[in-house]
Design a protein around this motif. Sequence first.
Motif, PDB file in Angstrom:
ATOM      1  N   PRO A   1      -9.965  -6.705   0.298  1.00  0.00           N
ATOM      2  CA  PRO A   1      -9.784  -7.971  -0.428  1.00  0.00           C
ATOM      3  C   PRO A   1      -8.321  -8.289  -0.727  1.00  0.00           C
ATOM      4  N   ILE A   2      -7.508  -7.265  -0.994  1.00  0.00           N
ATOM      5  CA  ILE A   2      -6.082  -7.512  -1.238  1.00  0.00           C
ATOM      6  C   ILE A   2      -5.436  -8.102   0.012  1.00  0.00           C
ATOM      7  N   ILE A   3      -5.762  -7.562   1.173  1.00  0.00           N
ATOM      8  CA  ILE A   3      -5.206  -8.090   2.418  1.00  0.00           C
ATOM      9  C   ILE A   3      -5.668  -9.527   2.634  1.00  0.00           C
ATOM     10  N   MET A   4      -6.927  -9.811   2.355  1.00  0.00           N
ATOM     11  CA  MET A   4      -7.439 -11.180   2.499  1.00  0.00           C
ATOM     12  C   MET A   4      -6.694 -12.139   1.576  1.00  0.00           C
ATOM     13  N   ILE A   5      -6.481 -11.731   0.351  1.00  0.00           N
ATOM     14  CA  ILE A   5      -5.787 -12.576  -0.624  1.00  0.00           C
ATOM     15  C   ILE A   5      -4.330 -12.800  -0.203  1.00  0.00           C
ATOM     16  N   ILE A   6      -3.646 -11.726   0.194  1.00  0.00           N
ATOM     17  CA  ILE A   6      -2.248 -11.855   0.600  1.00  0.00           C
ATOM     18  C   ILE A   6      -2.109 -12.774   1.812  1.00  0.00           C
TER      19      ILE A   6
ATOM     20  N   TRP B   1      -1.640 -16.897  13.791  1.00  0.00           N
ATOM     21  CA  TRP B   1      -0.877 -15.711  13.416  1.00  0.00           C
ATOM     22  C   TRP B   1      -1.491 -14.920  12.268  1.00  0.00           C
ATOM     23  N   VAL B   2      -2.454 -15.484  11.580  1.00  0.00           N
ATOM     24  CA  VAL B   2      -3.027 -14.833  10.396  1.00  0.00           C
ATOM     25  C   VAL B   2      -3.665 -13.473  10.725  1.00  0.00           C
ATOM     26  N   PRO B   3      -4.451 -13.324  11.802  1.00  0.00           N
ATOM     27  CA  PRO B   3      -4.991 -11.991  12.095  1.00  0.00           C
ATOM     28  C   PRO B   3      -3.912 -10.932  12.346  1.00  0.00           C
ATOM     29  N   THR B   4      -2.839 -11.316  13.016  1.00  0.00           N
ATOM     30  CA  THR B   4      -1.750 -10.374  13.259  1.00  0.00           C
ATOM     31  C   THR B   4      -1.085  -9.971  11.951  1.00  0.00           C
TER      32      THR B   4
ATOM     33  N   GLY C   1      -2.252  -4.528   6.622  1.00  0.00           N
ATOM     34  CA  GLY C   1      -3.138  -3.373   6.542  1.00  0.00           C
ATOM     35  C   GLY C   1      -2.428  -2.082   6.924  1.00  0.00           C
ATOM     36  N   LEU C   2      -1.647  -2.133   7.993  1.00  0.00           N
ATOM     37  CA  LEU C   2      -0.891  -0.951   8.403  1.00  0.00           C
ATOM     38  C   LEU C   2       0.144  -0.555   7.349  1.00  0.00           C
ATOM     39  N   LEU C   3       0.845  -1.531   6.808  1.00  0.00           N
ATOM     40  CA  LEU C   3       1.860  -1.232   5.794  1.00  0.00           C
ATOM     41  C   LEU C   3       1.238  -0.608   4.543  1.00  0.00           C
TER      42      LEU C   3
ATOM     43  N   GLY D   1      -5.076   1.862   8.599  1.00  0.00           N
ATOM     44  CA  GLY D   1      -4.424   0.558   8.572  1.00  0.00           C
ATOM     45  C   GLY D   1      -5.092  -0.415   9.520  1.00  0.00           C
ATOM     46  N   TRP D   2      -5.448   0.053  10.710  1.00  0.00           N
ATOM     47  CA  TRP D   2      -6.200  -0.788  11.643  1.00  0.00           C
ATOM     48  C   TRP D   2      -7.542  -1.144  11.039  1.00  0.00           C
ATOM     49  N   PHE D   3      -8.173  -0.186  10.389  1.00  0.00           N
ATOM     50  CA  PHE D   3      -9.455  -0.435   9.729  1.00  0.00           C
ATOM     51  C   PHE D   3      -9.300  -1.498   8.643  1.00  0.00           C
ATOM     52  N   TYR D   4      -8.288  -1.365   7.798  1.00  0.00           N
ATOM     53  CA  TYR D   4      -8.054  -2.352   6.735  1.00  0.00           C
ATOM     54  C   TYR D   4      -7.844  -3.744   7.313  1.00  0.00           C
ATOM     55  N   GLY D   5      -6.939  -3.841   8.268  1.00  0.00           N
ATOM     56  CA  GLY D   5      -6.592  -5.141   8.847  1.00  0.00           C
ATOM     57  C   GLY D   5      -7.772  -5.808   9.522  1.00  0.00           C
ATOM     58  N   TYR D   6      -8.443  -5.064  10.387  1.00  0.00           N
ATOM     59  CA  TYR D   6      -9.572  -5.664  11.097  1.00  0.00           C
ATOM     60  C   TYR D   6     -10.772  -5.907  10.199  1.00  0.00           C
ATOM     61  N   SER D   7     -10.940  -5.112   9.168  1.00  0.00           N
ATOM     62  CA  SER D   7     -12.008  -5.388   8.194  1.00  0.00           C
ATOM     63  C   SER D   7     -11.727  -6.686   7.446  1.00  0.00           C
ATOM     64  N   ALA D   8     -10.481  -6.907   7.088  1.00  0.00           N
ATOM     65  CA  ALA D   8     -10.114  -8.157   6.417  1.00  0.00           C
ATOM     66  C   ALA D   8     -10.324  -9.355   7.338  1.00  0.00           C
ATOM     67  N   ILE D   9      -9.943  -9.206   8.609  1.00  0.00           N
ATOM     68  CA  ILE D   9     -10.125 -10.293   9.580  1.00  0.00           C
ATOM     69  C   ILE D   9     -11.614 -10.600   9.745  1.00  0.00           C
ATOM     70  N   GLY D  10     -12.421  -9.573   9.927  1.00  0.00           N
ATOM     71  CA  GLY D  10     -13.862  -9.758  10.105  1.00  0.00           C
ATOM     72  C   GLY D  10     -14.539 -10.318   8.873  1.00  0.00           C
TER      73      GLY D  10
END
Length: 95
Positions: free
Chosen positions: A19-24, A38-41, A47-49, A67-76
Motif C-alpha cells: 500500500p505504501i508503494i501504491m500511495i507513493i 511510467w507508473v509501473p516502472t 519496491g526495490l529501494l 523488491g520485485w514482489f513489492y513492486g509487482y504486487s502494487a502494480i497488480g
Amino acid sequence: MEHFPTIHTNFWDAVIAVPIIMIITQLLKKFLHIKPVWVPTIALVIGLLISIFISHRHNLLAGIFMGWFYGYSAIGSYASLKTTIIAYRQKKLKK
C-alpha cells in the motif's frame, strides 16, 4: 550446489509495503504529472529501494527478490482495483 536464501515474510511485507508503494506512485503521478506508462516502472523501482534499503538491508538477494514482489504486487493490486471500479461503474450505469 548453492542454495537459495531463506526469505522470511513478515507483517511489513504483507500489509505495509505494497500500500505504501501504491500511495507513493499515485502521489508522484498526481504532483509530478508522470505519464501513466511510467507508473509501473516507478512502482518497481520504489519496491526495490524499500526492500533493499529498509526491509532486507542485510541480504541483497532477498532484497532484490522481495523488491520485485513489492513492486509487482502494487502494480497488480492497482490494476485489479481500477478494473473493479470501472466494472462497478459500468454496471451501475446500465441499471
